[in-house]
Enzyme design. Structure first.
Site, PDB file in Angstrom:
ATOM      1  N   ARG A 162       0.851  -1.184  -0.005  1.00 47.69           N
ATOM      2  CA  ARG A 162      -0.087   0.088   0.050  1.00 47.69           C
ATOM      3  C   ARG A 162       0.950   1.148  -0.002  1.00 47.69           C
ATOM      4  O   ARG A 162       0.676   2.232   0.678  1.00 47.69           O
ATOM      5  CB  ARG A 162      -1.023  -0.019   1.144  1.00 47.69           C
ATOM      6  CG  ARG A 162      -1.897  -1.195   0.887  1.00 47.69           C
ATOM      7  CD  ARG A 162      -2.894  -1.038   0.149  1.00 47.69           C
ATOM      8  NE  ARG A 162      -4.125  -1.738   0.333  1.00 47.69           N
ATOM      9  CZ  ARG A 162      -4.137  -3.231  -0.007  1.00 47.69           C
ATOM     10  NH1 ARG A 162      -2.815  -3.701  -0.833  1.00 47.69           N
ATOM     11  NH2 ARG A 162      -5.092  -3.997   0.138  1.00 47.69           N
ATOM     12  N   SER A 236     -10.098  -0.490   3.361  1.00 46.37           N
ATOM     13  CA  SER A 236      -9.327  -0.642   4.580  1.00 46.37           C
ATOM     14  C   SER A 236      -8.833   0.761   5.153  1.00 46.37           C
ATOM     15  O   SER A 236      -8.103   1.144   4.337  1.00 46.37           O
ATOM     16  CB  SER A 236      -8.154  -1.641   4.288  1.00 46.37           C
ATOM     17  OG  SER A 236      -8.460  -3.033   3.702  1.00 46.37           O
ATOM     18  N   GLU A 332      -4.394   3.631   6.722  1.00 44.98           N
ATOM     19  CA  GLU A 332      -3.916   3.465   5.349  1.00 44.98           C
ATOM     20  C   GLU A 332      -4.478   4.512   4.363  1.00 44.98           C
ATOM     21  O   GLU A 332      -3.813   5.058   3.318  1.00 44.98           O
ATOM     22  CB  GLU A 332      -4.345   2.272   4.776  1.00 44.98           C
ATOM     23  CG  GLU A 332      -3.564   1.553   3.572  1.00 44.98           C
ATOM     24  CD  GLU A 332      -4.513   1.794   2.429  1.00 44.98           C
ATOM     25  OE1 GLU A 332      -3.941   2.433   1.564  1.00 44.98           O
ATOM     26  OE2 GLU A 332      -5.745   1.526   2.489  1.00 44.98           O
TER      27      GLU A 332
HETATM   28  N1  EPU Z   1     -10.499 -10.999  10.034  1.00 43.96           N
HETATM   29  C1  EPU Z   1     -11.219 -11.067  11.522  1.00 43.96           C
HETATM   30  N2  EPU Z   1     -12.181 -10.231  11.643  1.00 43.96           N
HETATM   31  C2  EPU Z   1     -12.504  -9.054  10.796  1.00 43.96           C
HETATM   32  C3  EPU Z   1     -11.611  -9.091   9.605  1.00 43.96           C
HETATM   33  C4  EPU Z   1     -10.824 -10.016   9.262  1.00 43.96           C
HETATM   34  O1  EPU Z   1     -11.047 -11.894  12.282  1.00 43.96           O
HETATM   35  O2  EPU Z   1     -13.325  -8.182  11.103  1.00 43.96           O
HETATM   36  C5  EPU Z   1      -9.422 -12.008   9.828  1.00 43.96           C
HETATM   37  C6  EPU Z   1     -10.059 -13.004   8.897  1.00 43.96           C
HETATM   38  O3  EPU Z   1     -10.955 -14.042   9.323  1.00 43.96           O
HETATM   39  C7  EPU Z   1      -9.082 -13.568   8.153  1.00 43.96           C
HETATM   40  C8  EPU Z   1      -7.835 -12.403   8.002  1.00 43.96           C
HETATM   41  O4  EPU Z   1      -8.553 -11.537   9.162  1.00 43.96           O
HETATM   42  O5  EPU Z   1      -8.010 -14.794   8.729  1.00 43.96           O
HETATM   43  C9  EPU Z   1      -7.799 -11.709   6.788  1.00 43.96           C
HETATM   44  O6  EPU Z   1      -8.954 -11.155   6.360  1.00 43.96           O
HETATM   45  P1  EPU Z   1      -9.343 -10.718   5.013  1.00 43.96           P
HETATM   46  O7  EPU Z   1      -9.108 -11.964   4.033  1.00 43.96           O
HETATM   47  O8  EPU Z   1     -10.622 -10.155   4.892  1.00 43.96           O
HETATM   48  O9  EPU Z   1      -8.187  -9.536   4.539  1.00 43.96           O
HETATM   49  P2  EPU Z   1      -7.704  -8.483   5.160  1.00 43.96           P
HETATM   50  O10 EPU Z   1      -6.102  -8.778   5.639  1.00 43.96           O
HETATM   51  O11 EPU Z   1      -8.603  -7.989   6.422  1.00 43.96           O
HETATM   52  C10 EPU Z   1      -6.770  -7.343   3.268  1.00 43.96           C
HETATM   53  C11 EPU Z   1      -6.576  -5.974   2.643  1.00 43.96           C
HETATM   54  C12 EPU Z   1      -7.819  -5.879   1.673  1.00 43.96           C
HETATM   55  C13 EPU Z   1      -8.109  -6.904   0.628  1.00 43.96           C
HETATM   56  C14 EPU Z   1      -8.180  -8.427   1.392  1.00 43.96           C
HETATM   57  C15 EPU Z   1      -7.912  -9.831   0.610  1.00 43.96           C
HETATM   58  C16 EPU Z   1      -5.258  -4.637   3.631  1.00 43.96           C
HETATM   59  C17 EPU Z   1      -5.077  -3.359   4.491  1.00 43.96           C
HETATM   60  N3  EPU Z   1      -6.574  -4.815   3.291  1.00 43.96           N
HETATM   61  O12 EPU Z   1      -7.760  -7.500   4.094  1.00 43.96           O
HETATM   62  O13 EPU Z   1      -7.796  -4.744   0.890  1.00 43.96           O
HETATM   63  O14 EPU Z   1      -9.340  -6.895  -0.117  1.00 43.96           O
HETATM   64  O15 EPU Z   1      -6.906  -8.420   2.233  1.00 43.96           O
HETATM   65  O16 EPU Z   1      -6.872  -9.527  -0.217  1.00 43.96           O
HETATM   66  O17 EPU Z   1      -4.229  -5.295   3.377  1.00 43.96           O
HETATM   67  C18 EPU Z   1      -8.277  -2.591   0.835  1.00 43.96           C
HETATM   68  O18 EPU Z   1      -7.026  -2.074   0.859  1.00 43.96           O
HETATM   69  O19 EPU Z   1      -9.136  -1.335   0.962  1.00 43.96           O
HETATM   70  C19 EPU Z   1      -8.804  -3.662   1.093  1.00 43.96           C
HETATM   71  C20 EPU Z   1     -10.142  -4.188   1.103  1.00 43.96           C
END
Ligand code: EPU
Length: 336
Positions: A162, A236, A332
């Protein structure tokens, strides 16, 4: 091209924050930029593309420039490698679908990310195991100090998680006008991300096409992320923090279920959404500002929140996560 006075920006940012711009102009063609430069109007500006990665916290007394320049084309069609160019004002989700409809592999995992093509390199948008740096070829940017176009190849952009130079050392110095991607006519798809595998299995798809992966990504996003057309948000709000193995050892002793992604021997990426949920913030609402109830990493505006209210909520979350986990969350979204 007309410079308008006292314009509400509520419809120009996906958070739906109602601040005013003293001066506002929509730029529909490249010549408009040259004209603004010649008139000395580009000294103190805020550029808005899709308005999808910003939190506006006060009225703006600089010129707000809404960049709408459109046009896209496929430049090399002969070999497997295809260069695709797009002007900055194209809508990112439409652009991705257009590449897929033209039989191109590469951007399918990045389907449906709100925003414009021109702002995609600034924060190196990413999702489901792919970042635009993986498919990026070069960009052309208008230098505000000289009025000249400068070309940046991948290695010039300082892409990171990012991150890019357009968010750090070169912040505010350029307007990205055109972006070029290197895509393929055939090749491997990146379907390792757990949620994509699960979604493909659910649909009984064994040999997916880019369109299949795109459909899965769109469905996964719809199940977790709020649509800015319905609820104001900027995706995010925080970055996923990276901690060292000693910090990880201490946390995982206490929380056996903590998800993590190992970046290197001593570097683990932890989902901020998980930390925020564990700390009890998921679904919380303070006035019209809130933490999304399906993805705690996303802060939302239920209607009439101000930018400062969202920022206050964010700072309270940051302090709480620091107290509970000794981890510093980093915002971010661009705070303006
Ligand atoms: N999780 C929780 N609770 C929540 C959200 C997530 O426990 O409320 C856990 C999920 O269960 C999972 C882990 O966190 O084990 C990862 O969750 P997720 O796959 O939804 O991805 P993320 O790390 O929360 C990142 C990106 C997103 C992107 C997703 C999928 C960042 C800051 N965010 O989110 O990007 O869509 O991975 O690749 O890196 C964005 O940048 O605006 C964005 C939405």
């Amino acid at each position: 091209m007309e410079i308008l006075k006292n314009i509400s920006l509520k419809n120009y940012n996906t958070f739906g924050i109602d601040v005013k711009a003293n001066n506002f102009v929509e730029v529909n063609e490249y010549n408009d930029l040259e004209k603004l430069y010649e008139d000395g109007l580009l000294n103190n500006i805020l550029v808005i593309g899709g308005g999808s990665n910003m939190l506006l916290t006060s009225d703006l007394d600089r010129l707000v420039l809404k960049l709408n320049i459109k046009g896209k084309s496929i430049l090399e069609k002969d070999s497997n490698i295809v260069i695709v160019e797009s002007f900055a004002g194209e809508d990112w989700p439409d652009f991705v679908l257009w590449t897929i409809d033209n039989g191109l592999f590469g951007l399918e995992n990045l389907s449906k990310i709100p925003g414009n093509v021109g702002t995609s390199p600034i924060q190196n948008i990413g999702a489901y195991g792919v970042e635009i740096k993986d498919k990026f070829y070069k960009l052309e940017a208008f230098e505000l100090a000289t009025g000249k176009i400068k070309t940046f190849y991948k290695d010039d952009c300082g892409f990171g998680y990012r991150e890019s130079i357009f968010k750090s050392v070169e912040k505010g110095k350029f307007i990205i006008v055109k972006v070029f991607f290197e895509l393929h006519r055939s090749g491997d798809l990146n379907i390792e991300y757990g949620a994509i595998e699960t979604e493909l299995r659910k649909r009984s798809i064994e040999r997916p096409t880019p369109k299949d992966v795109s459909n899965c990504v769109i469905a996964i996003r719809a199940s977790k992320l709020p649509d800015p057309v319905e609820i104001g948000n900027s995706g995010s709000f925080f970055k996923n923090p990276v901690i060292n193995s000693e910090q990880f050892r201490l946390i995982s002793k206490k929380y056996l279920d903590i998800p993590f992604y190992k970046l290197a021997e001593d570097r683990m990426k932890i989902p901020a959404g998980w930390l925020i949920e564990k700390a009890g913030w998921k679904g919380k609402r303070v006035g019209d500002a809130g933490v999304h109830d399906k993805q705690a990493l996303v802060l939302v505006n239920y209607g009439n929140s101000s930018g400062s209210e969202v920022l206050d909520l964010a700072n309270n979350i940051i302090n709480d996560i620091k107290n509970k986990f000794e981890i510093s969350l980093e915002i971010e979204v661009n705070i303006i």
